[in-house]
Write a protein that holds these residues in place. Structure first.
Motif, short mmCIF file in Angstrom:
data_model
loop_
_atom_site.label_atom_id
_atom_site.label_comp_id
_atom_site.label_asym_id
_atom_site.label_seq_id
_atom_site.Cartn_x
_atom_site.Cartn_y
_atom_site.Cartn_z
N UNK A 48 0.43 -1.22 0.16
CA UNK A 48 -0.16 -0.04 0.24
C UNK A 48 1.15 1.32 -0.17
N UNK A 49 1.83 1.04 0.94
CA UNK A 49 2.86 2.74 0.66
C UNK A 49 3.37 2.85 -0.54
N UNK A 50 4.09 1.59 -1.39
CA UNK A 50 4.92 1.54 -2.85
C UNK A 50 3.53 2.71 -3.60
N UNK A 51 2.40 1.32 -3.15
CA UNK A 51 1.40 2.38 -3.78
C UNK A 51 1.23 3.78 -4.34
N UNK A 52 1.36 4.32 -2.74
CA UNK A 52 1.36 5.65 -2.33
C UNK A 52 2.19 6.33 -2.61
N UNK A 58 4.34 10.23 -9.28
CA UNK A 58 3.39 10.57 -10.78
C UNK A 58 2.74 11.64 -10.91
N UNK A 59 2.86 12.66 -9.72
CA UNK A 59 1.97 13.86 -10.12
C UNK A 59 2.63 14.55 -9.84
N UNK A 60 3.90 14.72 -9.41
CA UNK A 60 4.94 15.16 -9.30
C UNK A 60 4.74 16.13 -8.28
N UNK A 61 4.62 15.83 -7.03
CA UNK A 61 4.88 16.72 -5.67
C UNK A 61 3.46 17.66 -5.79
N UNK A 62 2.36 18.45 -6.65
CA UNK A 62 1.25 18.95 -5.95
C UNK A 62 0.38 18.28 -6.05
#
Length: 157
Positions: A48-52, A58-62
């Motif tokens: 679960x942590x890896x998926x999060x 993927x969102x670039x920290x936004x």
């Protein structure tokens, strides 16, 4: 007689040398590894942590899919640093009364209490706030650390 003693020493050194190489060869062959199988035992929470983490990267920290904000590096103004808890709370309350829309953060790193304000993306924004707060606080520092970025307003006009 001298020759017999010399031959005896030569023979003894030859035996020592051969036994050394024999032991070296046997130890090298005995320590050779055989192929095996590795079994990884891990909790389901790890996946679960890896998926999060993959989603955040993927969102670039936004803004992530849930609408929450992730942290980036930016700047904050440190308006108080001292050993008095009451003075730290007073400094935080003083700032919050003047600027209720800007977040303030208090941290404790033994023996100092520190009050930091704002989440500024650029140092220029922090400098502008420092100039505005000059009358309220005497000693202020701009510090670089992880911030919670403010929401960006996107107009499609």
């Amino acid at each position: 007689m001298k020759r017999a003693i010399f031959d005896h020493k030569a023979m003894l050194s030859l035996i020592k040398c051969c036994s050394f190489f024999m032991l070296l060869f046997l130890s090298a062959s005995a320590s050779a590894q055989t192929k095996g199988k590795v079994v990884v035992v891990r909790s389901a929470l790890f996946d679960t942590l890896l998926a999060k983490r993959a989603l955040l990267n993927r969102n670039g920290g936004s803004v992530n899919a849930g609408g929450a904000y992730t942290s980036n590096y930016g700047y904050r103004l440190q308006v108080y640093s001292g050993t008095s808890r009451n003075a730290a709370y007073a400094a935080q309350a003083k700032f919050n009364s003047e600027y209720p829309e800007i977040r303030s953060y208090m941290s404790y790193h033994e023996p100092y209490f520190k009050v930091k304000v704002g989440d500024f993306r650029t140092r220029l924004e922090a400098e502008k706030m420092k100039a505005a707060l000059q009358s309220l606080f005497q000693a202020m520092f701009i510090v670089s650390e992880k911030i919670i970025p403010p929401k960006t307003v996107i107009n499609n006009d």
